[in-house]
Design an enzyme around this catalytic site. Structure first.
Site, PDB file in Angstrom:
ATOM      1  N   LYS A   1       5.973  -1.187   5.515  1.00 32.54           N
ATOM      2  CA  LYS A   1       4.621  -1.036   4.959  1.00 32.54           C
ATOM      3  C   LYS A   1       3.635  -0.830   6.106  1.00 32.54           C
ATOM      4  O   LYS A   1       3.654   0.221   6.724  1.00 32.54           O
ATOM      5  CB  LYS A   1       4.345  -2.204   4.039  1.00 32.54           C
ATOM      6  CG  LYS A   1       5.235  -1.996   2.793  1.00 32.54           C
ATOM      7  CD  LYS A   1       5.374  -3.101   1.837  1.00 32.54           C
ATOM      8  CE  LYS A   1       6.332  -2.624   0.742  1.00 32.54           C
ATOM      9  NZ  LYS A   1       6.961  -3.685   0.010  1.00 32.54           N
TER      10      LYS A   1
ATOM     11  N   SER B   1       2.070  -8.204  -4.695  1.00 31.59           N
ATOM     12  CA  SER B   1       2.177  -6.760  -4.515  1.00 31.59           C
ATOM     13  C   SER B   1       1.484  -5.944  -5.601  1.00 31.59           C
ATOM     14  O   SER B   1       1.126  -4.804  -5.356  1.00 31.59           O
ATOM     15  CB  SER B   1       3.648  -6.349  -4.412  1.00 31.59           C
ATOM     16  OG  SER B   1       4.386  -6.836  -5.506  1.00 31.59           O
TER      17      SER B   1
ATOM     18  N   HIS C   1       3.021  -7.439   2.303  1.00 31.73           N
ATOM     19  CA  HIS C   1       1.733  -6.742   2.245  1.00 31.73           C
ATOM     20  C   HIS C   1       0.661  -7.354   3.145  1.00 31.73           C
ATOM     21  O   HIS C   1      -0.473  -6.878   3.146  1.00 31.73           O
ATOM     22  CB  HIS C   1       1.238  -6.689   0.794  1.00 31.73           C
ATOM     23  CG  HIS C   1       2.189  -5.964  -0.090  1.00 31.73           C
ATOM     24  ND1 HIS C   1       2.230  -4.591  -0.186  1.00 31.73           N
ATOM     25  CD2 HIS C   1       3.190  -6.409  -0.889  1.00 31.73           C
ATOM     26  CE1 HIS C   1       3.186  -4.236  -1.023  1.00 31.73           C
ATOM     27  NE2 HIS C   1       3.786  -5.314  -1.460  1.00 31.73           N
TER      28      HIS C   1
END
Ligand code: PLP
Length: 406
Positions: free
Chosen positions: A248, A185, A213
């Site tokens: 995300k 990250s 991610h």
């Protein structure tokens, strides 16, 4: 309010905060509101932001917003209880099915947050007498999950498979869990998933991958890092537990784990933040069902994002050569420009902010001491002009500084 006794330990808290301020480690919040694309207002001022994990720009997508609105009209806004009692709405059940189909993995369990997923999944899998092998740069939620488990925690050097193998070979514990971010990250680099899995097979370990991610970004149809490694569908391994966030690229909120029927059923029985927390409201599942459809058909968005990543890296090459800062290798939307010193990173952030650009400075303890950085997060909602503006601002700041020191 009443005064504290002079010898109370609570009297020391303001001094501890002051010490953080003195070390340039004080964290503050800003009030933000969305504008269009990557533009937001920050404390009322318009800014171009490079700090969001909303990598595909889906948090503002009309199809998701409409689904959430209809979901609220139909289902209300709260789930009313734990999924084990009355909180497992049909919307949440449909989301788990849709995620499993999208990921091409047997079964999914949907949690109200990614952080809560990690802190309770790990202790449900291993405990005292077991061993966890954890990448040194793993996310805080994985680290906390490891600590809560009371298993023996053996950190291995970042992405160092030889170090991991040495620890696995020396371990006498019967139950072994290897835990790693799939995309890291703060650095933006990717784990060697095939290499990790080969070691897990050799030493009879379970591999847990946190793809917060990579989900929605990497692999065919954005199905994530595990799909990119070719380890889903017919090639899925019962040794892999795949974790992702829905906050995300997916643009909403929540977390999930996906894996074999047996492991997911066990987690349903034992993950405490699943059992003892109120389920996420169904309107979010409705938004997420729309999100899954958009992500699956999102090759255009991902191509746009890749073009911005390439443009940024090309532009930063000249910044790096003018300063000696380090741009970490990364093919993901997370681009880390390491400047080293905490104060320098904050100065840069402030100078960019004066120019209407918001790039967060990331300092210890989030990253190792001496590696303070600008963490530039890109999104499909950035335009080519947005990237040009950031590069130009960095050049202007550098030449001002060099002018000053000359
Ligand atoms: C953000 C993040 C989480 C936590 O997810 P939330 O949905 O924000 O709670 C977990 N792991 C990693 C690697 C993350 O970056």
């Amino acid at each position: 309010m009443k005064a504290l006794a002079a010898n109370s330990w609570l009297q020391a808290l303001p001094q501890q905060v002051q010490a953080l301020r003195d070390q340039h480690l004080l964290r503050t919040r800003r009030q933000v509101a969305p504008q269009t694309g990557a533009h937001i207002t920050v404390n009322g001022q318009p800014m171009l932001q490079f700090c969001s994990n909303d990598y595909l720009g889906l948090s503002q997508h009309p199809a998701l917003v409409a689904a959430a609105r209809h979901g609220a009209m139909e289902l209300g806004v709260g789930a009313g209880g734990s999924p084990m009692v009355n909180g497992h709405s049909t919307a949440n059940a449909e989301l788990e099915e849709a995620l499993a189909a999208y990921l091409q993995l047997p079964r999914v369990l949907y949690f109200y947050a990614g952080f809560a997923t990690n802190v309770s999944v790990i202790p449900a899998l291993v405990g005292a007498g077991d061993a966890i092998f954890s990448d040194a740069l793993n996310h805080a939620s994985l680290i906390d999950g490891c600590r809560l488990s009371r298993a023996s925690i053996q950190p291995y050097a970042h992405a160092d498979l030889a170090d991991l193998e040495r620890l696995l070979a020396a371990s006498t514990q019967a139950r072994k869990l290897v835990v790693s971010d799939a995309v890291f990250s703060m650095d933006g680099d990717s784990a060697d998933i095939a290499g990790l899995l080969a070691l897990c097979e050799r030493y009879d370990a379970l591999l847990m991958l946190d793809d917060a991610h990579g989900f929605g970004i990497c692999g065919p149809e954005g199905r994530g890092s595990l799909a990119a490694a070719g380890l889903t569908g017919a090639h899925a391994s019962p040794r892999v537990l795949y974790m992702g966030t829905l906050s995300k690229a997916a643009g909403v909120a929540g977390g999930f784990v996906a894996g074999s029927e047996a492991v997911i059923e066990w987690l349903l029985q034992r993950a405490r933040s699943y059992t003892f927390a109120t389920a996420a409201p169904g309107l979010l599942a409705r938004a997420l069902l729309a999100s899954v459809a958009v992500m699956q058909q999102g090759d255009g968005l991902r191509a746009q994002l890749q073009a911005r990543i390439a443009q940024l890296r090309a532009g930063l090459a000249s910044v790096v050569s003018a300063t000696g800062w380090q741009l970490l290798p990364s093919e993901t939307p997370i681009q880390a420009l390491v400047v080293g010193d905490n104060e320098r990173a904050l100065e840069l952030m402030a100078a960019l902010s004066e120019r209407g650009i918001w790039v967060p400075a990331i300092r210890p303890p989030t990253v190792p001491a001496g590696t303070a950085r600008l963490r530039i997060a890109l999104s499909a909602s950035h335009t080519a002009a947005d990237i040009d503006q950031l590069i130009a601002a960095l050049h202007a700041i550098i030449s001002m500084r060099q002018g000053r020191s000359a």
